[in-house]
Enzyme design. Sequence first.
Site, PDB file in Angstrom:
ATOM      1  CB  CYS A 139      -0.918   0.021   1.218  1.00  0.00           C
ATOM      2  SG  CYS A 139      -2.058  -1.362   1.258  1.00  0.00           S
ATOM      3  NE  ARG A 152      -2.829  -4.488  -2.903  1.00  0.00           N
ATOM      4  CZ  ARG A 152      -2.242  -3.847  -1.896  1.00  0.00           C
ATOM      5  NH1 ARG A 152      -2.258  -2.532  -1.858  1.00  0.00           N
ATOM      6  NH2 ARG A 152      -1.633  -4.517  -0.928  1.00  0.00           N
TER       7      ARG A 152
HETATM    8  C1  BEZ Z   1       0.457  -4.591   1.828  1.00  0.00           C
HETATM    9  O1  BEZ Z   1       1.644  -4.924   1.815  1.00  0.00           O
HETATM   10  O2  BEZ Z   1       0.099  -3.484   1.466  1.00  0.00           O
HETATM   11  C2  BEZ Z   1      -0.572  -5.590   2.259  1.00  0.00           C
HETATM   12  C3  BEZ Z   1      -0.362  -6.916   1.970  1.00  0.00           C
HETATM   13  C4  BEZ Z   1      -1.322  -7.842   2.385  1.00  0.00           C
HETATM   14  C5  BEZ Z   1      -2.461  -7.421   3.039  1.00  0.00           C
HETATM   15  C6  BEZ Z   1      -2.665  -6.090   3.294  1.00  0.00           C
HETATM   16  C7  BEZ Z   1      -1.713  -5.162   2.898  1.00  0.00           C
END
Ligand code: BEZ
Length: 221
Positions: free
Chosen positions: A54, A131
């Site tokens: 993110c 996402r």
């Molecule tokens: C992330 O790295 O942004 C992420 C990965 C898995 C679940 C939620 C966020």
Amino acid sequence: METTELRTNTMPRIGDQAPDFEAITTKGKIKLSDYAKDKWLVMFSHPADFTPVCTTEMSGFATRKKEFDTLDTELLGLSIDSVHAHLGWVSNVKEKTGVYFDFPIIADIDMKVSKLYGMLQPNESETAAVRAVFFIGPTKKIRLIMYYPLNVGRNMNEILRALEALQTSDKYKVAIPLDWKKGDKVIVPPPKTLEEMEARMKDKSIELVDFYLAKKELNYN
Ligand code: BEZ
């Protein structure tokens, strides 16, 4: 009797009017219907603040914001986190990397907007938004939707390319072929009558494969 409650079980679709909502963001309260009538809006969700993928994605939106500005497009982020978490994350990323998320991020702590837009996909996560990217046109119609899972980041080049493709298609009344980028030839919409088809076959100004597949250069001026 369409209510917000019923819409929680629906996914918005391309061509729908974007459902209106009010929300608290890092830049104060917003209402979708208050967005300028001549602007596009790219609204995107991320699963959680202070997570690695993110952070790369939000930094991508921030560092390329000028390109969205050039395309008359506002940015609006969202996650199911509090505004305090958003503020802490925004200031932490600025301190650590120098990148500032200078666009509103919705604190969707009651999941109202996530559910309204089908961003909460329970078989992927019951507590975090997937996402999603919603491309909302100037008349507040949904024009393109992307959904990515939690573990795969999006492609900023593709988000910008798709936005420019939509705007080009609208402006010049053409269709956009595979892998198109600005400057490439576009597709001339297929003829609808025999007369149009015959005219098309004789048109020397277009690159004709057959009556149903023809390309042309765009004059951007
Ligand atoms: C992330 O790295 O942004 C992420 C990965 C898995 C679940 C939620 C966020």
